[in-house]
Design a protein around this motif. Structure first.
Motif, PDB file in Angstrom:
ATOM      1  N   LEU A  18       0.828  -1.205   0.000  1.00  0.00           N
ATOM      2  CA  LEU A  18       0.000   0.000   0.000  1.00  0.00           C
ATOM      3  C   LEU A  18       0.862   1.255   0.000  1.00  0.00           C
ATOM      4  CD1 LEU A  18      -2.715  -1.128   2.579  1.00  0.00           C
ATOM      5  CD2 LEU A  18      -2.888  -1.117   0.091  1.00  0.00           C
ATOM      6  N   HIS A  19       1.947   1.241   0.793  1.00  0.00           N
ATOM      7  CA  HIS A  19       2.839   2.401   0.836  1.00  0.00           C
ATOM      8  C   HIS A  19       3.509   2.641  -0.511  1.00  0.00           C
ATOM      9  CE1 HIS A  19       3.497   2.386   5.510  1.00  0.00           C
ATOM     10  NE2 HIS A  19       2.270   2.716   5.151  1.00  0.00           N
ATOM     11  N   ALA A  20       3.843   1.551  -1.202  1.00  0.00           N
ATOM     12  CA  ALA A  20       4.519   1.681  -2.499  1.00  0.00           C
ATOM     13  C   ALA A  20       3.642   2.427  -3.507  1.00  0.00           C
ATOM     14  CB  ALA A  20       4.887   0.305  -3.037  1.00  0.00           C
ATOM     15  N   ALA A  21       2.323   2.296  -3.356  1.00  0.00           N
ATOM     16  CA  ALA A  21       1.391   2.964  -4.271  1.00  0.00           C
ATOM     17  C   ALA A  21       0.965   4.341  -3.769  1.00  0.00           C
ATOM     18  CB  ALA A  21       0.149   2.081  -4.466  1.00  0.00           C
ATOM     19  N   TYR A  25       5.123   8.838  -0.035  1.00  0.00           N
ATOM     20  CA  TYR A  25       6.562   8.590  -0.002  1.00  0.00           C
ATOM     21  C   TYR A  25       7.327   9.392  -1.064  1.00  0.00           C
ATOM     22  CZ  TYR A  25       6.856   5.122   3.668  1.00  0.00           C
ATOM     23  OH  TYR A  25       6.856   4.515   4.894  1.00  0.00           O
ATOM     24  N   GLY A  26       6.633  10.058  -1.947  1.00  0.00           N
ATOM     25  CA  GLY A  26       7.248  10.995  -2.871  1.00  0.00           C
ATOM     26  C   GLY A  26       8.364  10.428  -3.716  1.00  0.00           C
ATOM     27  N   PHE A  27       8.207   9.189  -4.203  1.00  0.00           N
ATOM     28  CA  PHE A  27       9.315   8.581  -4.924  1.00  0.00           C
ATOM     29  C   PHE A  27       9.574   9.253  -6.274  1.00  0.00           C
ATOM     30  CE2 PHE A  27      11.229   5.148  -7.557  1.00  0.00           C
ATOM     31  CZ  PHE A  27      12.440   5.108  -6.878  1.00  0.00           C
ATOM     32  N   ASP A  28       8.551   9.830  -6.871  1.00  0.00           N
ATOM     33  CA  ASP A  28       8.738  10.504  -8.155  1.00  0.00           C
ATOM     34  C   ASP A  28       9.792  11.605  -8.046  1.00  0.00           C
ATOM     35  OD1 ASP A  28       6.903   8.876  -9.333  1.00  0.00           O
ATOM     36  OD2 ASP A  28       5.259  10.330  -9.290  1.00  0.00           O
ATOM     37  N   CYS A  61      14.677  -0.609   7.289  1.00  0.00           N
ATOM     38  CA  CYS A  61      14.758   0.376   6.210  1.00  0.00           C
ATOM     39  C   CYS A  61      13.466   0.544   5.420  1.00  0.00           C
ATOM     40  CB  CYS A  61      15.907   0.025   5.272  1.00  0.00           C
ATOM     41  SG  CYS A  61      15.684  -1.526   4.340  1.00  0.00           S
ATOM     42  N   HIS A  62      12.512  -0.389   5.527  1.00  0.00           N
ATOM     43  CA  HIS A  62      11.219  -0.309   4.842  1.00  0.00           C
ATOM     44  C   HIS A  62      11.420  -0.069   3.340  1.00  0.00           C
ATOM     45  CE1 HIS A  62       6.962  -0.225   4.584  1.00  0.00           C
ATOM     46  NE2 HIS A  62       6.825   1.091   4.455  1.00  0.00           N
ATOM     47  N   LEU A  63      10.833   0.975   2.751  1.00  0.00           N
ATOM     48  CA  LEU A  63      10.881   1.176   1.299  1.00  0.00           C
ATOM     49  C   LEU A  63      12.163   1.855   0.823  1.00  0.00           C
ATOM     50  CD1 LEU A  63       7.229   2.275   0.439  1.00  0.00           C
ATOM     51  CD2 LEU A  63       8.174  -0.027   0.674  1.00  0.00           C
ATOM     52  N   ALA A  64      13.051   2.175   1.738  1.00  0.00           N
ATOM     53  CA  ALA A  64      14.423   2.611   1.428  1.00  0.00           C
ATOM     54  C   ALA A  64      14.552   4.045   0.937  1.00  0.00           C
ATOM     55  CB  ALA A  64      15.079   1.667   0.412  1.00  0.00           C
ATOM     56  N   VAL A 194       0.689   7.452   6.137  1.00  0.00           N
ATOM     57  CA  VAL A 194       0.559   8.132   4.846  1.00  0.00           C
ATOM     58  C   VAL A 194      -0.752   7.680   4.213  1.00  0.00           C
ATOM     59  CG1 VAL A 194       3.035   8.392   4.419  1.00  0.00           C
ATOM     60  CG2 VAL A 194       1.865   6.317   3.656  1.00  0.00           C
ATOM     61  N   GLU A 195      -1.192   8.423   3.222  1.00  0.00           N
ATOM     62  CA  GLU A 195      -2.437   8.087   2.538  1.00  0.00           C
ATOM     63  C   GLU A 195      -2.297   6.743   1.823  1.00  0.00           C
ATOM     64  OE1 GLU A 195      -5.079   9.739  -1.240  1.00  0.00           O
ATOM     65  OE2 GLU A 195      -3.529  10.993  -0.326  1.00  0.00           O
ATOM     66  N   VAL A 196      -3.214   5.819   2.110  1.00  0.00           N
ATOM     67  CA  VAL A 196      -3.203   4.524   1.434  1.00  0.00           C
ATOM     68  C   VAL A 196      -4.594   4.240   0.891  1.00  0.00           C
ATOM     69  CG1 VAL A 196      -1.317   3.541   2.782  1.00  0.00           C
ATOM     70  CG2 VAL A 196      -3.665   3.280   3.601  1.00  0.00           C
ATOM     71  N   ASP A 197      -4.624   3.457  -0.182  1.00  0.00           N
ATOM     72  CA  ASP A 197      -5.882   3.126  -0.846  1.00  0.00           C
ATOM     73  C   ASP A 197      -5.882   1.635  -1.140  1.00  0.00           C
ATOM     74  OD1 ASP A 197      -8.282   3.176  -2.154  1.00  0.00           O
ATOM     75  OD2 ASP A 197      -7.465   3.982  -4.028  1.00  0.00           O
TER      76      ASP A 197
END
Length: 273
Positions: A18-21, A25-28, A61-64, A194-197
């Motif tokens: 869910l966090h990855a989507a 996390y502002g990965f962009d 480290c979770h999503l790193a 964080v916001e999750v869907d």
């Protein structure tokens, strides 16, 4: 007895997807700007100093996003987490961001066995890690075991003063323990910081409190010397909904006189030579 490790792993395996989507996390931004750092690392940038050439390990480290940020500051970084789905996403993100990171799946208490003793110049732990560990003494022994003599621990963490507060009451009042306790606090709450869907099947978590005195004492007992300690009036998420407001860096403080609450802290300690 319920296996708290298994309960929390099920929750974090599901949260990782869910966090990855989530845009939270502002990965962009990592892809758009090769100099971009995570909010947590950016906050402590002046305290981190020069990381060039240091052998660093990021525990839990979770999503790193923080792990990638340490690598961008020049460290040779290893990431460790107990969630396979989180590490799958971490590897994908690191590759896309051009960061070479050595990831390992393991319980943080097994880190010395998995990674080796005395290998690291820096042990880094980001915010929101210690509450998942039943014994801060065992954690401190792991930190000491990973560090070479003269190596440094760097941690930013939620302040245990904030951890005592009931966020469902306005104004928030103390409800939860300040000091470490044997039996976990059991929560059954959907959603995340964080916001999750998406649907969540594993919403139960087991958590523990650790006082500042307990954390500092066990580090001293394991041969580390405290070299820096700063308390902050902010945290990087809305910890008390309806009672906090964000600044330009998305650090959240009490809306009404933030001086009343120690919300997080940054601690540094060095292993004796």
């Amino acid at each position: 007895m319920t296996d708290s490790f298994a309960v929390n792993k099920a929750n974090w395996d599901e949260r990782a997807v869910l966090h990855a989507a989530s845009p939270g996390y502002g990965f962009d931004e990592f892809l758009a700007d090769p100099a971009h750092l995570s909010q947590v690392v950016r906050f402590d940038r002046p305290r981190l100093g020069d990381l060039s050439g240091l052998r660093a390990v990021h525990l839990q480290c979770h999503l790193a996003t923080d792990t990638i940020s340490l690598a961008r500051l020049g460290a040779s970084v290893t990431g460790l987490d107990f969630s396979g789905p989180a590490l799958a996403e971490a590897r994908r993100r690191a590759s896309a961001a051009g960061a070479v990171i050595d990831f390992h799946e393991a319980n943080v208490y097994d880190a010395v066995d998995v990674l080796g003793a005395g290998r690291f110049d820096l042990v880094y732990t980001g915010i929101g890690a210690l509450c998942w560990l039943p014994s801060v003494a065992r954690w401190a022994a792991v930190v000491a075991g990973l560090l070479r003599p003269g190596g440094r621990l760097f941690i930013r963490e939620c302040h245990p003063m904030l951890g005592t507060l009931d966020e469902t009451v306005v104004p928030a009042v103390p409800r939860y323990p300040y000091f470490e306790h044997a039996e976990p606090l059991v929560f059954d709450e959907p959603g995340s910081y964080v916001e999750v869907d998406g649907e969540q099947a594993h919403t139960v978590t087991h958590e523990w409190a650790h006082s500042l005195g307990e954390i500092i004492t066990v580090l001293l007992e394991n041969g580390l010397t405290l070299t820096g300690f700063t308390e902050h009036d902010s945290v990087p998420w809305n910890a008390l909904p309806g009672q906090m407001a964000p600044d330009d860096e998305n650090e959240w403080r009490l809306t009404d006189d933030p001086r009343r609450l120690a919300a997080s802290y940054t601690l540094q300690a060095v292993k004796s030579g």
